[in-house]
Scaffold this active site. Sequence first.
Site, PDB file in Angstrom:
ATOM      1  N   PHE A 498       0.709  -1.078  -0.062  1.00 43.44           N
ATOM      2  CA  PHE A 498       0.265  -0.348   0.010  1.00 43.44           C
ATOM      3  C   PHE A 498       0.754   1.401   0.219  1.00 43.44           C
ATOM      4  O   PHE A 498       1.885   1.572   0.700  1.00 43.44           O
ATOM      5  CB  PHE A 498      -0.768   0.518   1.385  1.00 43.44           C
ATOM      6  CG  PHE A 498      -1.509  -0.327   1.585  1.00 43.44           C
ATOM      7  CD1 PHE A 498      -2.900  -0.737   0.634  1.00 43.44           C
ATOM      8  CD2 PHE A 498      -1.773  -1.990   2.029  1.00 43.44           C
ATOM      9  CE1 PHE A 498      -4.650  -1.803   0.932  1.00 43.44           C
ATOM     10  CE2 PHE A 498      -2.423  -3.119   2.061  1.00 43.44           C
ATOM     11  CZ  PHE A 498      -3.884  -2.868   1.904  1.00 43.44           C
ATOM     12  N   ASP A 499       0.405   2.225  -0.614  1.00 46.82           N
ATOM     13  CA  ASP A 499       0.613   3.316  -0.483  1.00 46.82           C
ATOM     14  C   ASP A 499       0.236   4.225   0.688  1.00 46.82           C
ATOM     15  O   ASP A 499      -0.526   3.730   1.155  1.00 46.82           O
ATOM     16  CB  ASP A 499       0.927   4.460  -1.933  1.00 46.82           C
ATOM     17  CG  ASP A 499       1.289   5.552  -1.536  1.00 46.82           C
ATOM     18  OD1 ASP A 499       2.376   6.413  -0.782  1.00 46.82           O
ATOM     19  OD2 ASP A 499       0.599   6.591  -1.785  1.00 46.82           O
ATOM     20  N   LYS A 500       0.584   4.764   1.124  1.00 44.49           N
ATOM     21  CA  LYS A 500      -0.070   5.362   2.530  1.00 44.49           C
ATOM     22  C   LYS A 500      -0.759   7.055   2.580  1.00 44.49           C
ATOM     23  O   LYS A 500      -1.804   6.664   2.443  1.00 44.49           O
ATOM     24  CB  LYS A 500       0.972   6.430   4.025  1.00 44.49           C
ATOM     25  CG  LYS A 500       0.449   6.386   4.961  1.00 44.49           C
ATOM     26  CD  LYS A 500       1.863   7.263   5.945  1.00 44.49           C
ATOM     27  CE  LYS A 500       2.687   7.990   5.494  1.00 44.49           C
ATOM     28  NZ  LYS A 500       1.852   9.452   5.768  1.00 44.49           N
ATOM     29  N   VAL A 701      -1.085  -0.600  -4.372  1.00 47.93           N
ATOM     30  CA  VAL A 701      -2.470  -0.093  -4.524  1.00 47.93           C
ATOM     31  C   VAL A 701      -2.059   1.515  -3.791  1.00 47.93           C
ATOM     32  O   VAL A 701      -0.863   1.434  -2.998  1.00 47.93           O
ATOM     33  CB  VAL A 701      -3.558  -0.716  -2.949  1.00 47.93           C
ATOM     34  CG1 VAL A 701      -4.705   0.397  -3.555  1.00 47.93           C
ATOM     35  CG2 VAL A 701      -3.612  -1.907  -3.127  1.00 47.93           C
TER      36      VAL A 701
END
Length: 825
Positions: A498-500, A701
């Site tokens: 995941f990107d933050k 994502v």
Amino acid sequence: MSGTQAKRVKLDLGILLPDAPGEADACVWRLISALNGHDGIDQVHVVPASGDHPAQLCIHYDPAVASLARVRDIAQSTGAQLTERFGHVLWDVEGLRDERRARTVTDLLSRLPGVMEADASPAGPVRIEFDRIATSEAALRQALAEMGVRHHDDAAHAEHEHDHGGPLGTNSELIFALLSGALLIAGYLASWLTDAPAWLPVALYLGAYGFGGYYTLREALDTIRLGRFEIDTLMLVAAAGAAALDKWAEGALLLFLFSIGHALEHYAMGRARRAIAALAELAPPTAELRRDGAVREVPVAELVIGDTIILRPNTRIPADGFVTQGESSVDQAPITGESVPVDKRAVEDTARAALRPEGLLAENRVYAGTINGAGALEVQVSRLAADSSLARLVRMVNEAEAQKSPTQRFTDRFERIFVPVVLAAVLMLLLAFVVLDESFGESFYRAMAVLVAASPCALAISTPSAVLSGIARAARGGVLVKGGGPLENLGKLGAIAFDKTGTLTEGKPRVTDVLPASGVDARELLMVAISVEALSDHPLAAAVLRDGRAQLGTSVTVPEATELRSITGRGLAARIGDDAVFVGKAALFAEIEGPPVTPEVQAMIAGLEHGGRTTMIVRRGERYLGAIGLMDTPRAAAAGVIQQLRKLGISRMVMMSGDNRRVAEAVAQQVGLDEAWGDLMPEDKVAAIQRFRAAQEVAMVGDGVNDAPAMAHATVGIAMGAAGSDVALETADVALMGDDLTRLPFVIGLSRSTNRVIRQNLWISLGMVAVLVPATLFGLQLGAAVVFHEGSTLLVVANALRLLAYRDPSETWLRGPGSVPLARS
């Protein structure tokens, strides 16, 4: 190349070749080949789309031989010539009843003069690349019409809709199948009537043959002309064999069940298509336009960018745009899948919003096909009707239907080998009477029974029906899945990265700390930061602009910055007057010229990061003005989504961020992730994804912009909040249309259900063949083989249609709020 220093220029492919569907299109390579032949041009290559940059053509040239203007002219004129010569069409059509018919049409189109590439899908879209010197769109439409395939916009289609699809109209196939069944029953009853003439049952069975075999014969003749033997041919041979043995009833039963199976298969495909076509009908055909002080109703197609439309309460929104007056809530479920209406309010500055509508907040933007709530709104149109989020969603779903999954490609190859093998085996069985003590008639009968039993009808429809139903269900749930490949791969994921920013967090930060350096006024620090961030559309910039102005007050004049330059993963550079200004992470100032960060500012940064803040340092000229701290809120659903993904079997989940490690770990702990990696540049994310893929299937994502390179290297790239974003829709394999993380477990769960259905269908189809072939060899009658064979086809179709009713479990997920810092990542 002369001794002059070589130069290069990058030109957008979309401008040079506006009709080419992508950077892998053959016209791109034709353009490269043509340009490489010009004097002064040394090398030409494609720079793939990444971040917020579209795909580009990079041309290396010798300025001593060809000037920049000359190179541009050559590229543009060559691109124009290719665009004028080579056409690309993607047509939505009717008449592709099933996978076999679509494959036949593909082959027939490919053999037409001037057609360079063709692909037809049973879901309706037909993609053709052609040479305009040898053919035309009109000729291709005519060729399709002769194949029984009609373009939706064909004028002849509107005039002669009654005869579309066959002699009895759109339902000819089903009507023919039912007439075949009726004649079959009549023939069977007539055979029991003692006073009926002997020819009557045969005549009725012949009628059943005619209606039941009409479409089958037409398809078989087409495939034979192409030099192929497929399932339709096998069925006709078996029916002819039954007639030769005077088994008219069994032959008629075979053709009846085969034709009714085809008709129901067609119905199944049509139902899945209608689920997608319903999306296109969401937008109203007209809009209330305010122009020159008057309001009038106009067709949506006549709206232009900048028009103002009136939205009455409880009406569907006709176009993409942003709110200029009024407040309301909008049901965005038809596009984004969000179950809760989204509050909408007017932008503060209409002129500024019109310059960059894609950078606006969700509360300001509306989409075609969504439903206005109780308030009246005025909206400025930001996209033409053909380019709206709804139109692009429908168009890209149609394109996705034409992309075959790995399993479907395998079954196609298997079927093309298996059918000739079956024919060869049947020919051998015809000679069984030579070695066995039986008559030729007995051997012939057994061969026909084996022919029916071994025909892979169910196999042919098992995968495409499931994939189409899965894509249609995903689109209805606000998720665009670009083809069978990504749909299958989603169900195989073992890890997710995941990107933050904007993915696990809301992407709506607030300024919490403004810390000026000694001798610096906090107002000066804010004014410089605001002037630079005003030129950026990053969520971090929006927070500084909003909260900084609130602290300064509206009466303060902020200096104007110019020459903005984004330093990927680090920050921004610009100029205010004669001074160079930098705003960004501490790492930025270790890479640029000038004095290092002062101990005082370093201490500020350390304190802010210890408190879980995202930080930025501001320097003007040689002076460090201080530091600013920001904090973001996590998505309320993030923790529940992570739990749900674990239940779905995702074994490893990692957050990758450009923010510092301490901040990243704080976020990961709050949402329940396994690991958090901080201080990552885009290339670091790509390397991490590549390491993941060496061990297991992984998804990335992100927001579809900054994370595009990592998404491209993942097994599946998933973009958040793709509605209204060209880059997100183009770069991702899967696009969550809404800014809603709960769509992720939904689509992964749907994918796993789709994969289960595909496996079940393959077991049913191949298992039935494996059981029926030995059974017919050992005496199973032709009639029983027909019933079981066609029953398996209907079973796999019904099994695939279950996916249209897939239930989204997300409504029961736990949701919990919190506060986490935001990174510019």
